[in-house]
Design a protein around this motif. Sequence first.
Motif, PDB file in Angstrom:
ATOM      1  N   PHE A  59       0.850  -1.205   0.000  1.00  0.00           N
ATOM      2  CA  PHE A  59       0.000   0.000   0.000  1.00  0.00           C
ATOM      3  C   PHE A  59       0.880   1.247   0.000  1.00  0.00           C
ATOM      4  O   PHE A  59       1.934   1.273   0.630  1.00  0.00           O
ATOM      5  N   ASP A  60       0.376   2.294  -0.678  1.00  0.00           N
ATOM      6  CA  ASP A  60       1.119   3.554  -0.690  1.00  0.00           C
ATOM      7  C   ASP A  60       1.082   4.226   0.677  1.00  0.00           C
ATOM      8  O   ASP A  60       2.016   4.899   1.077  1.00  0.00           O
ATOM      9  N   ASP A  61      -0.056   4.091   1.348  1.00  0.00           N
ATOM     10  CA  ASP A  61      -0.214   4.717   2.663  1.00  0.00           C
ATOM     11  C   ASP A  61      -1.382   4.049   3.393  1.00  0.00           C
ATOM     12  O   ASP A  61      -2.025   3.145   2.845  1.00  0.00           O
ATOM     13  N   THR A  62      -1.669   4.498   4.596  1.00  0.00           N
ATOM     14  CA  THR A  62      -2.733   3.833   5.375  1.00  0.00           C
ATOM     15  C   THR A  62      -4.097   4.043   4.711  1.00  0.00           C
ATOM     16  O   THR A  62      -4.957   3.180   4.793  1.00  0.00           O
ATOM     17  N   GLU A  63      -4.257   5.180   4.036  1.00  0.00           N
ATOM     18  CA  GLU A  63      -5.526   5.433   3.360  1.00  0.00           C
ATOM     19  C   GLU A  63      -5.818   4.350   2.323  1.00  0.00           C
ATOM     20  O   GLU A  63      -6.959   3.892   2.186  1.00  0.00           O
ATOM     21  N   GLU A  64      -4.786   3.972   1.602  1.00  0.00           N
ATOM     22  CA  GLU A  64      -4.981   2.935   0.582  1.00  0.00           C
ATOM     23  C   GLU A  64      -5.333   1.600   1.225  1.00  0.00           C
ATOM     24  O   GLU A  64      -6.150   0.837   0.697  1.00  0.00           O
ATOM     25  N   LEU A  65      -4.722   1.334   2.367  1.00  0.00           N
ATOM     26  CA  LEU A  65      -5.108   0.131   3.113  1.00  0.00           C
ATOM     27  C   LEU A  65      -6.577   0.223   3.527  1.00  0.00           C
ATOM     28  O   LEU A  65      -7.324  -0.755   3.450  1.00  0.00           O
ATOM     29  N   GLY A  66      -7.001   1.410   3.956  1.00  0.00           N
ATOM     30  CA  GLY A  66      -8.403   1.606   4.327  1.00  0.00           C
ATOM     31  C   GLY A  66      -9.337   1.306   3.159  1.00  0.00           C
ATOM     32  O   GLY A  66     -10.381   0.670   3.331  1.00  0.00           O
ATOM     33  N   LEU A  67      -8.961   1.760   1.966  1.00  0.00           N
ATOM     34  CA  LEU A  67      -9.791   1.497   0.781  1.00  0.00           C
ATOM     35  C   LEU A  67      -9.883  -0.002   0.508  1.00  0.00           C
ATOM     36  O   LEU A  67     -10.937  -0.507   0.105  1.00  0.00           O
TER      37      LEU A  67
END
Lengths: 224, 224
Positions: A59-67
């Motif tokens: 993942f690029d960042d935690t937001e992408e993990l959230g998605l």
Amino acid sequence: MTSRHRSRSRSRSESKELTRQALLRAALKLLPRNSFDSISLREITREAGVSPTAFYRHFDDTEELGLALVEEAFGSLRQMMRDARADPAMTRDAINRSIETVVVHVHRHTDHMRFIARERYGGVRRLRQAIRRELELFSEELAIDLSVFPALSAWPPADRRMFADLITDTMVSMAAELVETRSPEGEDEIVRRKRQQLLLITLGVDRWSPHADPEDAGHDADAS
Amino acid sequence: MTSRHRSRSRSRSESKELTRQALLRAALKLLPRNSFDSISLREITREAGVSPTAFYRHFDDTEELGLALVEEAFGSLRQMMRDARADPAMTRDAINRSIETVVVHVHRHTDHMRFIARERYGGVRRLRQAIRRELELFSEELAIDLSVFPALSAWPPADRRMFADLITDTMVSMAAELVETRSPEGEDEIVRRKRQQLLLITLGVDRWSPHADPEDAGHDADAS
């Protein structure tokens, strides 16, 4: 909790998928006491037992993990819908069957459902948008399913969609309340109330006149 | 915990209240891009332009400040309800008047409403509980108000409460969606849909048989 070490018996892609799963599980595990935007990348990797470098491979960042979590959560919901649709009991006893399906789903996927309830109006715009889109899709599919009911088949699609939105909202609020409840009695009470509400909603269905908008009946509101 | 500092022109208690207000405003200002549990005490005091020591004269911790925000938000909602109740147009045109009242309230108190929507199922247990209690009180008061309507006056109180919960949920979800919307068209669309949903709900009211619980009609769900 391992990961970055290559096991010969496992293929690289298998092991990569295990790391990804460990990261998603770790984030879900941290959620009961945190909103998503208060969880740091480092907390997630510590919980998962992997390095930050390994995180960035997925993942690029935690937001992408959230998605990715949004996708997972709604993936299982869609599967549940498909199974429910294939069950002939659904048309005979739609309210009870739908409630039952959601209750079972909340039991099996409590963490995912908590995540959805929490982030639907949470602090991360991209997650809010992704969840809204998924709920819209859910409601669209439901509106199509509903056209098998004689009382609803003659409704204009937009009205059926309005009805599907109301059912979806009621189900989402039931799921969110179930996640919060700790006792079986509390759960029974929530289920009983939602069942009555859904029944009440359906009582009006065959009285609905398409485009029956009370706005036409002399609405003088000026919202601004 | 008192404010022992001297302003000659302002009374001590006035200046204390100003600091408290500055802290509450600062927390609200930080919320659009954060969940409450991701905001630190230091961020709040920096935004408010006061020292952490001054913070502790008012609140034990950020959670206590959050509880004060819940109280503020529902205080203004209760006032709104009282005003709406005093308006004779409310019984003539309940759906439109209620919607209008909520829309105006969301416009005037956007930050408070965002806070409630966000923390209702957010990461802080005490805030979730406080918001649930307030919504229960709101729904209880609404259930009492609803008994003036002939079709509802004969209902058992528990059924009226179930109905009030459904209206409350629909209004809360309208408020939460309005907070998210940026365009007047989006707002009109939300209001139009919620108005139709409330109308549909009321269409079933005079067909409701007390204790009409579909459970009695052969429910075989086993939730566990």
